[in-house]
Design an enzyme around this catalytic site. Structure first.
Site, short mmCIF file in Angstrom:
data_model
loop_
_atom_site.label_atom_id
_atom_site.label_comp_id
_atom_site.label_asym_id
_atom_site.label_seq_id
_atom_site.Cartn_x
_atom_site.Cartn_y
_atom_site.Cartn_z
N ASP A 159 0.80 -1.22 0.00
CA ASP A 159 0.00 0.00 0.00
C ASP A 159 0.83 1.27 0.00
O ASP A 159 0.64 2.16 0.84
CB ASP A 159 -0.94 0.01 1.21
CG ASP A 159 -1.77 -1.25 1.34
OD1 ASP A 159 -2.27 -1.72 0.31
OD2 ASP A 159 -1.90 -1.77 2.46
N GLU A 187 -11.49 0.98 -3.37
CA GLU A 187 -10.70 1.42 -2.22
C GLU A 187 -9.52 2.26 -2.68
O GLU A 187 -9.33 2.52 -3.87
CB GLU A 187 -10.22 0.21 -1.41
CG GLU A 187 -9.44 -0.79 -2.22
CD GLU A 187 -9.27 -2.14 -1.54
OE1 GLU A 187 -9.79 -2.32 -0.42
OE2 GLU A 187 -8.64 -3.03 -2.14
#
Length: 499
Positions: A14, A174
């Site tokens: 991420d 997301e």
């Protein structure tokens, strides 16, 4: 120059990036490990140096008892008016929060919490206002990317949370990030889930609040259709402009262990992909929308040399940057020196979602040779290839009725099997792990013998995300358990040589 992906190897998922002057800064998720949110800097986007962590105090992040792959999810780093901000989610407590610092090399603040749900939060600054976004559902129950205005000093909401985009049709929308480029607003997101169908999508609008029009050829970047290709799972990206006006996406991805072996155990890593804006204002990415292992580009000077880590020892790692604890450690159980570490083991073991006495280093390549001398006079101490409390391979020396046993233990789900036991007289042993793409080979070397003793093997697939689940990667861990009061296991001569 020609560079190789991934640009940061091992369990660093991420990624988010910002630029200040001529320096880039990046953060990654850390899940249940502490300190939280590793922080990197780079001058060229290729070579990254870890300079610390954003969450270094227990008061900043609640990790006690969090489940594996819970804890700290998907951070975003941004810079505004002389201050760095890192915003993230504690997925276990379902809280979005941010911390800040005016000194990137110093400590970060205590957290400010934002009363908006979802995960993968991001910040956007414009005209003295701060906008907060995450995925989830807004106050009217509309799912998608949700945005509100906040007071940056406190995190207090100043507006109603409202959905501004519902994605391009993929599941698990997301990872939102908002940018203003050449007068237009671009909303970047991830869809498809952080698996083999992962992808980067985006939309464009004329206002912070939308409406946003999806890019007609979404996904703009994905490796989901590259069957048999090593690099998979590309997604969750962040756009960045370099010092020469070129644009890039820094994203996560993973390397599967073989062409047709669809397992990955090193975790989600950091990848760099070129981006090109077209005349109509839309952008394209990569080689026909894919991220490649080898990238030949004239955007980076040939004078830049991509550095490779070939060997890791206690002496050339930083205990505060490179090594991690499982959740919040009990500090008195650790005695750390430059060339050794001593660990006092408690009744908490690696099989518990707790804080065993453990120090872990990310495995960064498939092929490696790992060696460490371990000595203990009580309890158990050893080295582990650790994915989570239910999936780890251990080599240990343990004392039982004044007899020392060397064991190889395989932990796969609810199957916990000691595969090999060697009896020895002394309390010291040298362990050796030879790692390959598909298999770990386990050995021990006794002090009075030259040849290693074969302890067994363990398939890497059983430590992979496809088997274990979750979002982490294998850590090479040193651990101890059940030591007598005042007793410490001793770890010396650690080396990890990557092939």
């Amino acid at each position: 120059m020609i560079y190789q992906n991934p640009i940061v190897k091992g369990f660093y998922p991420d990624p988010s990036v910002c630029k200040v002057g001529d320096t880039f800064y990046m953060v990654c998720s850390s899940m249940q490990y502490f300190p939280g949110v590793p922080l990197f800097q780079s001058k060229d986007l290729i070579n990254w140096e870890q300079i610390g962590h954003c969450l270094t105090r227990e008061s900043q992040i609640a990790l006690t008892g969090v489940n594996s792959s819970g804890g700290v999810f998907a951070p975003t780093i941004r810079y505004h008016e002389g201050r760095f901000y890192m915003v993230t989610t504690n997925d276990t407590t379902h809280q979005n929060f941010y911390v800040w610092t005016d000194d990137i090399m110093g400590e970060w603040s205590e957290p400010n919490y934002v009363d908006q749900g979802g995960i993968d939060p991001s910040l956007y600054f414009e005209d003295g206002r701060t906008y907060f976004m995450s995925n989830g559902s807004d106050e009217d129950g509309v799912p998608g990317i949700v945005q509100c205005e906040i007071e940056i000093e406190t995190g207090k909401k100043l507006s109603k949370s409202k959905t501004i985009w519902q994605g391009s049709g993929g599941r698990y929308l997301e990872g939102p990030h908002l940018y203003k480029i050449n007068g237009s607003y671009y909303l970047l997101a991830a869809e498809g889930g952080t698996e083999y169908g992962h992808m980067v999508t985006y939309a464009r609008g004329n206002s912070i609040f939308g409406p946003f029009t999806s890019y007609a050829s979404n996904p703009v970047l994905t490796n989901r259709n590259l069957g048999g290709y090593e690099i998979q799972g590309i997604g969750h990206g962040d756009l960045i402009e370099d010092n020469h006006g070129n644009w890039w996406i820094i994203s996560l991805g993973f390397r599967q262990i073989g062409r047709w072996d669809t397992f990955h155990h090193l975790g989600r890593e950091v990848f760099l992909t070129p981006v090109t804006f077209q005349k109509d204002g839309w952008f394209i990415a990569g080689e026909q929308g894919t991220t490649q292992r080898t990238v030949d580009t004239d955007r980076i000077s040939d004078s830049v040399v991509q550095k490779k880590v070939k060997s890791v020892t206690f002496a050339d790692t930083d205990w505060k940057k490179d090594w991690s604890y499982l959740r919040i450690p009990t500090e008195e159980n650790y005695r750390i020196q430059k060339d050794r570490v001593q660990l006092h083991g408690t009744d908490v073991t690696l099989d518990q979602a707790d804080s065993p006495t453990f120090l872990g280093l990310r495995q960064r390549e498939f092929c490696a040779k790992i060696t460490c001398d371990v000595q203990t006079d009580s309890g158990e101490a050893g080295i582990t290839c650790y994915m989570d409390e239910n999936h780890h391979y251990d080599l240990a020396i343990r004392e039982k009725d004044k007899v020392f046993e060397i064991i190889e233990r395989l932990n796969i789900g609810n199957i916990k099997s000691i595969e090999h036991i060697v009896i020895q007289k002394g309390s010291k042993i040298r362990f050796q792990i030879v790692a390959e793409n598909s298999k770990y080979h386990f050995y021990c070397i006794q002090e009075d013998k030259e040849s290693p003793i074969v302890l067994g093997e363990g398939l890497t697939r059983y430590l992979s995300s496809e088997v274990a689940g979750g979002f982490t990667g294998v850590m090479i861990g040193l651990y101890a358990s059940d030591q007598k009061e005042g007793s410490f296991a001793n770890f010396t001569n650690f080396t990890c040589e990557y092939v």
